[in-house]
Design an enzyme around this catalytic site. Structure first.
Site, PDB file in Angstrom:
ATOM      1  N   LEU A   1       0.957  -1.123   0.115  1.00  0.00           N
ATOM      2  CA  LEU A   1       0.181   0.041   0.097  1.00  0.00           C
ATOM      3  C   LEU A   1       0.987   1.087   0.191  1.00  0.00           C
ATOM      4  CD1 LEU A   1      -2.930  -0.366   2.517  1.00  0.00           C
ATOM      5  CD2 LEU A   1      -3.242  -0.259   0.183  1.00  0.00           C
ATOM      6  N   ASP A   2       0.567   1.943  -0.723  1.00  0.00           N
ATOM      7  CA  ASP A   2       1.498   3.400  -0.736  1.00  0.00           C
ATOM      8  C   ASP A   2       1.451   4.065   0.855  1.00  0.00           C
ATOM      9  OD1 ASP A   2       1.889   3.423  -3.564  1.00  0.00           O
ATOM     10  OD2 ASP A   2       0.393   4.577  -3.850  1.00  0.00           O
ATOM     11  N   PRO A   3       2.204   4.802   0.873  1.00  0.00           N
ATOM     12  CA  PRO A   3       2.418   5.349   2.300  1.00  0.00           C
ATOM     13  C   PRO A   3       1.044   6.162   2.808  1.00  0.00           C
ATOM     14  CG  PRO A   3       4.541   5.577   1.367  1.00  0.00           C
ATOM     15  CD  PRO A   3       3.640   5.104   0.441  1.00  0.00           C
ATOM     16  N   ALA A   4       0.604   6.889   1.778  1.00  0.00           N
ATOM     17  CA  ALA A   4      -0.725   7.694   2.057  1.00  0.00           C
ATOM     18  C   ALA A   4      -1.842   6.923   2.037  1.00  0.00           C
ATOM     19  CB  ALA A   4      -0.956   8.946   0.956  1.00  0.00           C
ATOM     20  N   ALA A   5      -2.057   5.417   1.689  1.00  0.00           N
ATOM     21  CA  ALA A   5      -3.063   4.915   1.491  1.00  0.00           C
ATOM     22  C   ALA A   5      -3.351   4.124   2.962  1.00  0.00           C
ATOM     23  CB  ALA A   5      -2.979   3.717   0.549  1.00  0.00           C
TER      24      ALA A   5
END
Length: 300
Positions: free
Chosen positions: A45-49
């Protein structure tokens, strides 16, 4: 190489990831909290997700490919009228549009993004270009193209339209999907541009965000038996495969990497199945007419 110290525990811990940390940082924290010898995750998962990050421990890491291949569900918010260089809110705005589609326009555009589609990953992604990560090239302002790749989109639906600039969508897709690419391409198709503002993975294969634990809980319960209570069995990662049962003496043969007799009435010749002995997972392999030819063996 020295053997990594830690407990030989096997199973899954389902984390409801907060926005901020990388997937690797979450895995490292879980491994530390459980003092586990080995850990990995099924699908970055992307850091912001936020949302489901399934952390595999010990022998469960051998089941990761089956979760990675499973369907996943994402709920995400798209900001219309702006394109960014990262296709999400982290990046710089590179183009704007005053055009805004109606709800009917959006609904009419969605079918083109369902089924087997070709998708170009974002330039700020971990895709490799001639051995280099795309995001590294993008940061250096290099000119490069990323080849489109196939993606299976099971469903893509409009959930709500909070205002003219914002749309909430839900997508169920297979392996390797980039939600940011969907937002970018949908914005282009609608002639208004778009990028992802928030992204949450609500479920991944058999794992659900609602059953996940927070990083605060992981910190709080670190190095206590209470954290072990959240460990889910290894075989949950094999939910999409048929289960075979070992015939007498088969478990020992399979554990040594040899074909052995199994009982699996619903499996077809050549199908990938997993075998258990008294409920304990023994091996994954190819079913061939009453025999399992093991490809992965569990040392539990």
């Amino acid at each position: 190489m020295g053997r990594r110290k830690g407990r030989a525990i096997s199973g899954w811990i389902i984390i409801d990831k907060p926005a901020g940390p990388t997937s690797t940082a979450v895995v490292n924290k879980v491994r530390w909290a459980l003092n586990a010898a080995k850990a990995g995750h099924a699908g970055t998962l992307d850091p912001a997700a936020t949302g489901v990050l399934a952390v595999a421990l010990g022998e469960a890491t051998k089941t990761v490919p089956y979760i990675t291949d499973a369907l996943k569900c994402y709920r995400f918010t798209v900001r219309l009228g702006q394109a960014t260089n990262t296709d999400d809110a982290e990046g710089e705005v590179i183009d704007t549009s005053d055009s805004r589609p109606t709800d009917d326009d959006i609904i009419a555009a969605l079918p083109a993004f369902r089924g087997e589609i070709m998708q170009v990953p974002p330039k700020f992604s971990a895709v490799k270009i001639d051995g280099e990560r795309a995001y590294a090239l993008a940061r250096d302002d290099e000119e490069f193209e990323i080849a489109a790749r196939p993606l299976w989109v099971e469903s893509l639906d409009l959930i709500e339209r909070p205002d003219a600039d914002t749309v909430v969508l839900e997508m169920v897709c297979g392996k390797g999907g980039y939600v940011r690419s969907i937002a970018r391409d949908l914005g282009q198709a609608l002639g208004c541009l778009g990028h992802v503002v928030t992204l949450r993975r609500t479920w991944s294969g058999p794992f659900d965000a609602d059953n996940g634990i927070s990083m605060e809980q992981v910190e709080e319960l670190a190095h206590t038996p209470a954290l072990d209570d959240y460990l889910q069995p290894l075989e949950i990662g094999l939910a999409d495969l048929e289960q075979a049962r070992c015939a007498a003496g088969a478990a020992t043969r399979l554990k040594n990497g040899n074909p052995a007799s199994v009982i699996c009435p619903h499996a077809e010749f050549g199908e990938t199945v997993w075998a258990s002995d008294n409920g304990q997972p023994v091996a994954i392999g190819t079913y061939m007419g009453g025999e399992l030819h093991p490809t992965r063996v569990f040392n539990l």
